[in-house]
Enzyme design. Structure first.
Site, short mmCIF file in Angstrom:
data_model
loop_
_atom_site.label_atom_id
_atom_site.label_comp_id
_atom_site.label_asym_id
_atom_site.label_seq_id
_atom_site.Cartn_x
_atom_site.Cartn_y
_atom_site.Cartn_z
N ASP A 224 43.25 -23.61 -64.61
CA ASP A 224 44.34 -24.13 -65.43
C ASP A 224 45.28 -25.01 -64.59
O ASP A 224 45.66 -24.62 -63.48
CB ASP A 224 45.11 -22.93 -66.00
N GLU A 273 29.81 -18.08 -51.45
CA GLU A 273 29.37 -16.82 -50.83
C GLU A 273 28.59 -15.95 -51.81
O GLU A 273 27.89 -15.03 -51.43
CB GLU A 273 30.59 -16.00 -50.38
C1 GLC Z 1 46.99 -25.60 -69.75
C2 GLC Z 1 46.50 -24.75 -70.90
C3 GLC Z 1 47.59 -24.66 -71.91
C4 GLC Z 1 48.79 -24.00 -71.25
C5 GLC Z 1 49.20 -24.75 -70.00
C6 GLC Z 1 50.14 -23.95 -69.17
O1 GLC Z 1 47.22 -26.92 -70.12
O2 GLC Z 1 45.33 -25.29 -71.43
O3 GLC Z 1 47.21 -23.94 -73.04
O4 GLC Z 1 49.87 -23.98 -72.15
O5 GLC Z 1 48.10 -25.04 -69.18
O6 GLC Z 1 49.46 -22.88 -68.56
#
Ligand code: GLC
Length: 574
Positions: A224, A273
């Site tokens: 993310d 790994e």
């Molecule tokens: C990313 C995720 C989104 C979230 C953001 C903050 O863009 O896809 O859903 O709100 O990160 O974590």
């Protein structure tokens, strides 16, 4: 605990054991846990619900399942605010459910990819709570970005950065003695303080979290905000507002800084790994495809989402251009290109591309004919549209609240915000929440969704679900689709796109989809032509759909002959 849970950690279902580089052409299905299936009837999806529907995903024909976050979280941003990276939120289940889910998936030949959220934690994370308690000057504050405010009494934020969800990217704290204190950085909601990746403890913690889930048997991670971890030294002012509009196009001091790559190089060593090619895919918003390619150099991550493709309008010239530039940018680093049309953050592609189901289906068949890996978002296989009339009182997207009164930047869907693509999936034509669960659903489903349910579509050859099933079955048996790193463009009239995909194995038969023998329908093809009519009129394509070829699949009705109907994609075996 992990050791005990994970005595079998590898996919062992049909087809998984012998697929080196499985991820290069994988079709990966995104499950949004709160909206997929509700096993315990509390109106919220959960791991046991997902587990019960794994056979559906195996039958659909995808290779892997990416699960959005299911970790312990106050749910300020639907789980992207993680309070404990090694625990499951009770509303989704527990670690035993996660273990059972991973095992069942592997038994069915499905791989599991989990979401990792390293840019920020929840403000309820123990680290942040302790940092707050200990007050200014504590070394624990160095794990986040705490700063004194500007102005005479520190009443102004430390810089002018804006939150992606609207408003300033800083929130002021209160000292343990009750006086106004330092500010902390949050590029997203105030409940999501950004971690400081210049602090060694942060590195150590995430390496340990990676190993925790790898030991549990997961096959990979979706990273993310992979572009956000490193901030420009000194946190300099941007000098302008409206920063949200600059995402993905401009150079920003808080995104896509070169320092992120060192982190991914160290993570790649950990992934390597483990046996069976564990992978990582970057959610990386960068100004150019070339910058995105840096995240997938051979010693970094494996894939990056192709948001430039997702943002391309439905037009032959635009699509051809983005397909070429996507492939061209990935080729030098040897990474597969990825393709995506929908996810939990954007308006569903059926609605985004104009509302026509025919066009959405045509877009899908185009995507699935391209070389590389494709991402599907739950419910697109049912042709679900965006829900555009959710009442304000059910909305949960933090961006909805942060941007209240400032919705002018939205030009599609309800208001460009994200609840409308997160409405729970209809499984049955009738019943409470159309089979999502026994206890209703956390966002209301449109009454018409019974007709779009899995039960209503299964077995109907004209249904979108059956189109996805057929496409994925053909893709599995036709190496010309998915493999390679280029397409051979064919001459077409304006508004039409056509390309040939050749099998790497040359003149040998490519086999046939399940239920058909080689040579029947697929004609023992050595190549597949994909032709797309993006216009609203039928076109004649005698030079593309050449005699001697055979029909493999069409996204809509396809009369005999060489006419391609409006908003239609066809696969033609040669
Ligand atoms: C990313 C995720 C989104 C979230 C953001 C903050 O863009 O896809 O859903 O709100 O990160 O974590």
């Amino acid at each position: 605990m992990t050791q005990h849970l994970a005595d079998r950690t590898e996919p062992n279902g049909p087809g998984t054991e012998s697929r080196p580089d499985w991820w290069r052409d994988a079709v990966i299905y995104q499950v949004y846990p709160r909206s997929f299936a509700d096993g315990d009837g509390d109106g919220m999806g959960d791991l046991s619900g997902i587990r019960s529907r794994l056979p559906y995903l195996a039958e659909l024909g995808v290779d892997a399942v990416w699960l959005s976050p299911f970790y312990a979280s106050p749910q300020a941003d639907a789980g992207y605010d993680v309070a404990d990276y090694r625990a499951i939120d009770p509303m989704f289940g527990d670690l035993h459910d996660a273990d059972a889910l991973i095992r069942d998936a592997h038994d069915l030949g499905l791989r599991i990819i989990v979401d990792l959220v390293p840019n920020h934690s929840s403000d309820r994370h123990e680290w942040f709570q302790r940092a707050l308690r200990q007050g200014p000057g504590s070394p624990l504050r160095d794990r986040y970005h705490f700063r004194p405010g500007k102005g005479t009494d520190g009443e102004l934020p430390p810089n002018d950065w804006e939150s992606i969800f609207g408003g300033p990217a800083w929130t002021r704290t209160t000292n343990p003695d009750g006086t106004p204190g330092e500010w902390y950085l949050h590029l997203f909601a105030p409940e999501q303080p950004d971690l400081n990746w210049d602090n060694q403890a942060v590195h150590d913690e995430f390496r340990s979290v990676l190993r925790f889930w790898l030991d549990m048997g997961v096959d990979g991670f979706r990273i993310d905000v992979a572009h956000g971890l490193i901030k420009e030294a000194g946190l300099p002012d941007m000098g302008q507002s409206g920063q949200l509009r600059m995402l993905g196009t401009d150079v920003l001091p808080f995104f896509d800084q070169d320092g992120v790559h060192e982190i991914y190089r160290s993570w790649r060593k950990i992934l390597d790994e483990y046996p069976q090619q564990r992978i990582a895919v970057a959610e990386a918003w960068t100004p150019t495809a070339e910058r995105t390619a840096l995240y997938v150099r051979p010693d970094e991550l494996h894939q990056a989402f192709n948001f430039h493709y997702l943002n391309t309008p439905w037009g032959a010239d635009e699509l051809r251009q983005v397909i070429d530039s996507s492939l061209d940018s990935m080729r030098p680093v040897g990474a597969p290109t990825t393709w995506v049309l929908s996810n939990h953050d954007v308006v569903r592609h059926r609605t985004r591309l104009g509302g026509s189901l025919a066009r959405a289906r045509a877009a899908t068949l185009l995507m699935l004919a391209l070389p590389g890996s494709a991402y599907l978002y739950q419910g697109e296989e049912l042709g679900l549209p965006e829900v555009v009339d959710l009442p304000d009182e059910v909305r949960q997207d933090p961006a909805f609240f942060r941007r209240a009164g400032h919705h002018d930047d939205a030009d599609d869907g309800q208001d460009g915000l994200r609840d409308g693509c997160r409405v729970p999936i209809p499984w049955t034509a009738q019943g409470s929440s159309f089979g999502f669960g026994d206890g209703g659903s956390w966002l209301p489903q449109p009454p018409a969704w019974g007709k779009l349910s899995v039960a209503a579509q299964a077995g109907d050859p004209a249904a979108t679900l059956e189109l996805y099933r057929a496409a994925l079955a053909i893709r599995r048996t036709q190496p010309a689709l998915g493999a390679g790193d280029g397409v051979e463009w064919l001459a077409t009239p304006p508004g039409v796109l056509a390309f040939r995909r050749r099998s790497a194995c040359g003149g040998t038969s490519l086999g046939a989809p399940p239920g058909r023998s080689p040579g029947e329908e697929s004609g023992g093809n050595t190549a597949v032509v994909c032709a797309v009519n993006t216009t609203d009129k039928p076109v004649e394509l005698p030079d593309v759909l050449t005699p001697g070829g055979s029909r493999l699949l069409a996204s809509g009705p396809w009369p005999a002959g060489t006419v391609l109907p409006a908003d239609t994609t066809v696969w033609w075996g040669e």
